[in-house]
Design an enzyme around this catalytic site. Structure first.
Site, PDB file in Angstrom:
ATOM      1  N   HIS A  51       0.813  -1.194  -0.139  1.00 32.48           N
ATOM      2  CA  HIS A  51       0.262   0.127   0.034  1.00 32.48           C
ATOM      3  C   HIS A  51       0.895   1.052   0.209  1.00 32.48           C
ATOM      4  O   HIS A  51       0.262   2.203  -0.525  1.00 32.48           O
ATOM      5  CB  HIS A  51      -0.728  -0.035   1.230  1.00 32.48           C
ATOM      6  CG  HIS A  51      -2.155  -0.834   1.084  1.00 32.48           C
ATOM      7  ND1 HIS A  51      -2.035  -2.188   1.298  1.00 32.48           N
ATOM      8  CD2 HIS A  51      -3.275  -0.581   0.782  1.00 32.48           C
ATOM      9  CE1 HIS A  51      -3.306  -2.514   1.184  1.00 32.48           C
ATOM     10  NE2 HIS A  51      -4.148  -1.825   0.547  1.00 32.48           N
ATOM     11  N   GLY A  52       2.136   1.173   0.547  1.00 37.24           N
ATOM     12  CA  GLY A  52       2.958   2.392   0.384  1.00 37.24           C
ATOM     13  C   GLY A  52       4.173   2.356   1.194  1.00 37.24           C
ATOM     14  O   GLY A  52       4.432   1.235   2.033  1.00 37.24           O
TER      15      GLY A  52
END
Length: 477
Positions: A326-327
């Site tokens: 996700h990041g």
């Protein structure tokens, strides 16, 4: 170009009319039009990254053929690892290089050494995590001889770059999407109606729910040191509905748009906040990503076939990797770790597959237990969302610490903003509608469809007028 923009409202009808009335001779012309439309759609963000998308497409197309044609295992492995390395290499450079460089610099500084990392000033290409995973699954499936390589470059290009799913999913499989793009599509009025209903409901989730909740969630998280316990609780709840409305709304619009072109995409959300445990939540939330990690990471690692420690190890690996996907921030890694901890008791008690049936309530003790399970699952999910939303781990810990220790449950924040009490009622109405539609794809079709659609459009127009937010959260992933 956002799904909730005027530009897309002009773009979609034009492509739709050309698709069914000009380029409807055969599947090749249909696919060519969709590729041109997809490349234009993608270039509206930054045309320079279009070359990266084209290169990634050609790389996996070519290596897929070479893997299938390879006469020796050594040759097949060479092309396989070339594709895997290149795909993960591009993803790593654009998305994770600065994270690792900064993290190692911080580590060396903590050990007493001076470090000045060289950071890249690059913009994260929108959708890179999604189209990279499309290509990875395709190449992996060819290598393990689950599918044949696709020799038609136009068909394969459409599989990778199809605009409804290009920038935020769902993450498609070649086994599901490629057979659909290889045949000519015929217009089906019922599919078109279903698609329009799903698009409208997706816009309700985004414009009415997500964007409205974002006003409060952002303000509360940005000013959490001055918020009381009740406001911090509501901030976590608002963000939970913001990210759900935002991401599932995007997925609904993507699926609805695709139905207009006679193509079915994988369902990505199935009313996750009605889950009775965290295992069920992950079977209902971002389904295409969860199933991707299950099939291409968890099972190859041994799945649940090994001993207890292997099961635990594999569970933590897929949740932490999912968080990291996700990041490039430690908050996402911790979010993944927390969900693994939530999942662990179910794994150890072998009860992670208990709640696979549909939910039904009656006036009895069992139903009370189901309601309690749903509420408790939502609560622990909101706690994890705090780490997902916070800028740093320290912020998340301090947020939760103040939430627990402040002991002030007055309406501190809601009294001072627009939609104050109405937002709570709006979320309640949204939950009630979804609960009564939990066996359907979306709630607008069926009885009194015209009335429900008109009401939904009215809500979109009313709330969209005051909306301060346009971008979808998952574009940054």
């Amino acid at each position: 170009m956002f799904f909730n923009s005027l530009a897309f409202a002009i773009f979609l009808p034009i492509v739709f009319l050309l698709y069914w009335f000009v380029f409807n001779k055969n599947k090749s012309t249909q696919n060519a039009l969709l590729i041109v439309a997809s490349y234009y759609f993608y270039s509206c963000w930054d045309w320079r990254f279009l070359f990266l998308l084209v290169f990634s497409t050609f790389l996996d197309y070519y290596t897929g053929i070479q893997i299938e044609k390879g006469k020796s295992e050594r040759s097949r492995k060479f092309w396989f690892w070339l594709s895997i390395s290149a795909n993960l290499g591009f993803l790593g450079i654009f998305k994770y290089y600065n994270f690792f460089a900064s993290s190692f610099a911080d580590l060396f500084s903590a050990l007493g050494f001076q470090a000045s990392p060289i950071l890249l000033k690059v913009i994260l290409p929108v959708g890179i995590s999604f189209y990279t995973f499309h290509g990875l699954s395709y190449v992996i499936d060819i290598y393990y001889k689950r599918i044949k390589a696709e020799y038609n470059f136009i068909d394969y290009s459409l599989f990778v770059s199809y605009f409804p799913l290009l920038v935020a999913g769902p993450i498609e499989r070649a086994t599901h999407l490629l057979p659909q793009v290889k045949v000519k599509r015929e217009f089906n009025i019922q599919n078109a109606k279903d698609g329009i209903c799903q698009i409208i409901w997706g816009l309700v989730k985004k414009v009415v729910i997500a964007d409205t909740c974002a006003v409060y969630a952002n303000a509360i998280f940005d000013n959490y040191p001055s918020m009381n316990s009740f406001s911090l609780i509501m901030g976590a709840v608002y963000f939970a509905f913001q990210i759900y409305g935002d991401f599932s709304g995007y997925s609904d619009i993507a699926l609805g748009v695709s139905k207009l072109f006679g193509i079915d995409l994988l369902r990505n959300f199935n009313y996750p906040y009605f889950s009775r445990d965290i295992a069920e939540f992950w079977r209902r939330w971002h389904i295409s990503l969860s199933s991707w990690f299950r099939d291409y990471l968890y099972i190859p690692l041994g799945g649940s076939k090994g001993g207890l420690w292997m099961k635990i190890r594999n569970t933590f690996i897929i949740f932490i990797v999912s968080g990291f996907w996700h990041g490039a921030n430690w908050t996402y890694i911790v979010w993944g770790f927390i969900n693994a901890v939530y999942f662990l008791p179910l794994l150890l008690s072998n009860s992670n597959r208990n709640n696979i049936d549909s939910i039904s309530l009656k006036w009895n003790f069992t139903s009370l237990r189901v309601i309690f399970s749903i509420i408790s699952t939502f609560i622990i999910t909101c706690i994890a969302w705090v780490f997902f939303r916070a800028k740093t781990i320290t912020d998340a810990v301090l947020y939760l610490k103040r939430l627990v220790l402040n002991h002030d449950f007055s309406f501190q924040y809601l009294d001072n903003e627009r939609y104050n009490y109405e937002l709570v009622l709006l979320i309640g109405a949204f939950v009630w509608v979804e609960w009564n539609s939990r066996t359907k794809i979306e709630p607008l079709s069926g009885k009194r469809s015209s009335f429900k659609i008109a009401l939904a459009i009215l809500a979109i127009m009313a709330f969209g007028t005051f909306s301060d937010y346009k971008e979808f959260i998952y574009f940054q992933f």
